[in-house]
Motif scaffolding. Sequence first.
Motif, PDB file in Angstrom:
ATOM      1  N   LEU A  77       0.847  -1.186   0.000  1.00 16.81           N
ATOM      2  CA  LEU A  77       0.000   0.000   0.000  1.00 16.81           C
ATOM      3  C   LEU A  77       0.885   1.238   0.000  1.00 16.81           C
ATOM      4  O   LEU A  77       1.762   1.388   0.852  1.00 16.81           O
ATOM      5  CB  LEU A  77      -0.917   0.010   1.219  1.00 16.81           C
ATOM      6  N   TYR A  86      -1.013  11.553   3.241  1.00 19.35           N
ATOM      7  CA  TYR A  86      -1.059  10.636   4.386  1.00 19.35           C
ATOM      8  C   TYR A  86      -1.711  11.305   5.604  1.00 19.35           C
ATOM      9  O   TYR A  86      -1.266  12.355   6.058  1.00 19.35           O
ATOM     10  CB  TYR A  86       0.360  10.208   4.724  1.00 19.35           C
ATOM     11  N   ILE A  97      -5.071   6.421   9.313  1.00 18.54           N
ATOM     12  CA  ILE A  97      -4.293   5.203   9.063  1.00 18.54           C
ATOM     13  C   ILE A  97      -4.133   4.405  10.352  1.00 18.54           C
ATOM     14  O   ILE A  97      -4.263   3.174  10.359  1.00 18.54           O
ATOM     15  CB  ILE A  97      -2.915   5.563   8.469  1.00 18.54           C
ATOM     16  N   LEU A 157      -6.217  -2.520   7.753  1.00 18.89           N
ATOM     17  CA  LEU A 157      -5.077  -2.336   6.866  1.00 18.89           C
ATOM     18  C   LEU A 157      -4.035  -3.434   7.027  1.00 18.89           C
ATOM     19  O   LEU A 157      -3.397  -3.840   6.040  1.00 18.89           O
ATOM     20  CB  LEU A 157      -4.440  -0.963   7.112  1.00 18.89           C
ATOM     21  N   SER A 193      -2.896  -5.738   3.839  1.00 21.02           N
ATOM     22  CA  SER A 193      -1.491  -5.820   3.454  1.00 21.02           C
ATOM     23  C   SER A 193      -0.664  -6.237   4.658  1.00 21.02           C
ATOM     24  O   SER A 193      -0.795  -5.638   5.732  1.00 21.02           O
ATOM     25  CB  SER A 193      -0.998  -4.467   2.927  1.00 21.02           C
ATOM     26  N   ILE A 200       3.066   0.294   5.413  1.00 22.63           N
ATOM     27  CA  ILE A 200       2.579   1.229   4.415  1.00 22.63           C
ATOM     28  C   ILE A 200       3.696   2.198   4.027  1.00 22.63           C
ATOM     29  O   ILE A 200       4.459   2.665   4.876  1.00 22.63           O
ATOM     30  CB  ILE A 200       1.356   1.995   4.948  1.00 22.63           C
TER      31      ILE A 200
END
Length: 605
Positions: A350, A355, A360, A367, A371, A375
């Motif tokens: 990702l 950002y 996040i 997330l 993944s 990140i």
Amino acid sequence: MFENYKDHKKRNMKGGGGILGRHDTQKFGCNAMAKCLLFGVVVLSVLNPAVLPHSVFPRKWTTNLVNIEEKPKYEASYSEHTKLTLRLIAKTEDQNGNKTTTGSEASTSLPESKKEKQEKAEEKIEIKDTERITRIDISMSSFDSQEKQKENELEKPMEKEPPTGSSIPVESSETKQSQETSPSLSLNEIEKQGENNSRIDTNENKTSPIEKMQESSLTTTEVIVNKSKLIYNSANPRYNICSIEGDIRVVPDASTIFIVSPAPLYPNTTTWKIKPYPRKWEFHTMEAISEMTIQQLTDANQARSCDVTHDLPAVVFSSARFMGNLFHDYTDMIYPLFLATHRYNGEVKLLVKDYVAKSIEKYQPYLTRLSHYPIINLDTETSVHCFSSAQVGLENPGPLGYKFQNPQNDQAMQQFRHFIRESLSLGRSEVERGKKPRLLILLRKNTRAIINEDDVINMAKDVGFEVVTADVETTQDFPRIAHIVNSCDILMGIHGAGLGNMLYLPTNGTVLQILPYGELKWVGRFDYGDPPRGFGLRYVEYEITLEESSLLEKYPRDHPVIADPQSIHKKGWQEVYVVYLYEQNVKLDSNRFRGTLEDVFQSYQ
């Protein structure tokens, strides 16, 4: 060879002559007769050599080929003739380039004399164009029976295999320009415009259309394995998205993604622009989104070398703008990311532009499952990251993932809810029958608040519900709020982002939406009325009357806000939001609203 006949007659009146010599008629005896017979035999032998052995008069001529491409006069006999001729002329090249003749074994069924003729003829016949044999065989197949046709196919000469290194390109299609949707269009009108992908495919070499046809079987393999690909979709009214395959180099400090391909991806374009946030119809929203450039280079030396090479696909997106609003968190980021990455089972990188650390961090339970790798923050990263495939931008099907008039979308939404339950360890997957239904009431402050919330809570208990309440602070406590909602059967609230918590309800749960005054049925249905169907939930709405609205305290009854809501809608969504959503509170009519609660309660009995 002979002299004039009359002169010859005068000269030989008394004796023979010519090639037998000169003799008097009276002296013409046995020797002369033998010579005459021998002469006759020689003449007949020349005209028909089959009467004498081959050793006496060997054949000195070469058989001429018959043009078998002409239409036959007699179909049955012609079919046999075709098979014989194909056997005689069929020649291919072996691996060493030596020419060989095929079909000799199949000719053993012919009469002996014909077989000998065939073997002699084969010694002189040479075919330089093997493709002609293929055309002959195809043209003759229509004249044979099905069984004979199969025999011909088995006896056909082997075609020369094309070089393994050859490749056939797919012609590039034109990239469509981004569609600009008028701000005056409603979201429903925008949705009706549909989707259309623009594809740009390429391979390293160019080949003529005829060569493409001749190597069609090889084309399929080479196109899939060796080509670079760029698929750019700018026609969807909700988002732009670009998929790339090949030598991809992401240069964060230049906000650029290079794709190295020797052959042009598109004849007139080498650069594409994209803002990887899926709300492109909202122009003011997209102004805050950083733009990424995708650029093709035909020379790898022109691009910066790779600092980090990943043996994984990449997904590039933006986390800016509405993050922190539950509805937008799921509509614009979480669900689109799920669509883009869940097929990789965590084996994907990702890359985030714009950002937003708070968002996040908040959604790490999702997330880290989408993944398995850290990140990459494109705002601060300086290294060049290289990939073999990448998706830039996210697909936004609709509010909370619901895509109108697409039954297949329901399955994806159900998979998404299953993903949420597993990520957050939610215990209840389905509503249990026979128990007292549990009602969760979302309580807002300042705007779209239920003024008489205590009366409504008591009324709900009186109807038979077990009542749970959640204020703004509780709904922002993630993931705790998810477990609270999952423990309930009905989620009730005034139109707003809090209704996005429906994602945590068990299957067969109910979403009860209260619509403020101002002809908001279309927006209420669009955002929170249709999505429950895709999640396996029920939907009930209650539209308040003017008497239940706090707007009567601010505006006279003849004011356009009260008397003509459509005049406000014509001014645009921002005006609608301020007047009917931001400035309005609700005081529910106990008698009228009670009927709605009783109907919902009965549905669980």
